[in-house]
Design a protein around this motif. Structure first.
Motif, short mmCIF file in Angstrom:
data_model
loop_
_atom_site.label_atom_id
_atom_site.label_comp_id
_atom_site.label_asym_id
_atom_site.label_seq_id
_atom_site.Cartn_x
_atom_site.Cartn_y
_atom_site.Cartn_z
N HIS A 120 0.84 -1.21 0.00
CA HIS A 120 0.00 0.00 0.00
C HIS A 120 0.87 1.26 0.00
O HIS A 120 2.01 1.22 0.46
N GLU A 127 -3.65 -0.32 6.94
CA GLU A 127 -4.51 -0.63 8.09
C GLU A 127 -5.96 -0.83 7.64
O GLU A 127 -6.65 -1.73 8.14
N ILE A 128 -6.43 -0.04 6.71
CA ILE A 128 -7.80 -0.19 6.21
C ILE A 128 -7.96 -1.55 5.53
O ILE A 128 -8.98 -2.24 5.71
N ALA A 129 -6.95 -1.95 4.75
CA ALA A 129 -7.01 -3.25 4.08
C ALA A 129 -7.04 -4.38 5.10
O ALA A 129 -7.78 -5.37 4.94
N GLU A 131 -8.16 -4.18 8.22
CA GLU A 131 -9.46 -4.15 8.88
C GLU A 131 -10.54 -4.77 8.00
O GLU A 131 -11.47 -5.40 8.50
N ALA A 132 -10.42 -4.58 6.67
CA ALA A 132 -11.38 -5.18 5.75
C ALA A 132 -11.28 -6.70 5.77
O ALA A 132 -12.26 -7.41 5.50
N GLU A 133 -10.12 -7.22 6.14
CA GLU A 133 -9.90 -8.68 6.21
C GLU A 133 -10.22 -9.23 7.60
O GLU A 133 -10.00 -10.41 7.86
N GLY A 134 -10.67 -8.37 8.53
CA GLY A 134 -11.07 -8.86 9.84
C GLY A 134 -10.15 -8.45 10.97
O GLY A 134 -10.37 -8.88 12.12
N ARG A 137 -10.01 -2.96 14.77
CA ARG A 137 -9.85 -1.55 14.39
C ARG A 137 -8.90 -0.81 15.33
O ARG A 137 -8.44 0.26 15.00
N TRP A 157 -1.31 -9.34 12.25
CA TRP A 157 -1.23 -8.35 11.17
C TRP A 157 -0.10 -7.38 11.47
O TRP A 157 0.02 -6.88 12.58
#
Length: 169
Positions: A120, A127-129, A131-134, A137, A157
């Motif tokens: 990225h 971090e957004i990616a 969070e999208a994977e679980g 936050r 992560w």
């Protein structure tokens, strides 16, 4: 038939004739003066009419020039607006180009349990990616420079900055 005229009557007629001739001469003289004055007036009126005609022609030409200049002014106003829009568009393009030319010197790799997941342009994007994977936050921590990295199996992560490209001398 012989007509007899008295001397007195003849003298009176001759006097009346002389008076009438004098008055006729005076009338002719006044008529000549009036004709001269009328001639001068006619000349002045003719000249005034010629000047008025010239002024009308100049006015018509001025009105045509004003209409032409008004049209040119409208065209110039439109051109100025287009030039202003063009300059704004060029500024925007220049700004975008400058941003694109500022190459990033690093990328941020997102690792999941020690394995590369994605790359990225910023920490926030990584971090957004995640969070999208679980990923949770909250709870993101940064790695202290110079400190040893924890083993990959201990971190679910992880975002790690990596140098991008080759450094220029």
């Amino acid at each position: 038939m012989i007509t007899l005229i008295r001397t007195r009557t003849l003298k009176a007629l001759r006097t009346d004739l002389a008076t009438a001739e004098t008055e006729a001469e005076n009338a002719r003289s006044e008529a000549d003066k009036c004709l001269e004055q009328n001639g001068d007036l006619v000349d002045h009126l003719t000249h005034a009419d010629d000047v008025a005609g010239e002024l009308r022609a100049e006015l018509a030409q001025s009105l045509r020039d004003a209409a032409r200049l008004e049209g040119e002014l409208e065209a110039l106003r439109a051109q100025v607006l287009l030039d202003t829009e063009d300059r704004q568009a060029l500024r925007t393009l220049l700004r975008v180009t400058r941003k694109q030319n500022q190459r990033a010197d690093r990328v941020y790799a997102l690792f999941h349990q020690g394995r590369l997941h994605s790359v990225h342009p910023s920490v926030e994007a990584a971090e957004i990616a995640a969070e999208a994977e679980g990923a949770p936050r909250s709870g993101w921590t940064t790695h202290t420079p110079g400190a040893a990295m924890p083993p990959a199996c201990e971190v679910t992560w992880r975002v790690q900055p990596l140098p991008f490209g080759t450094p220029t001398p």
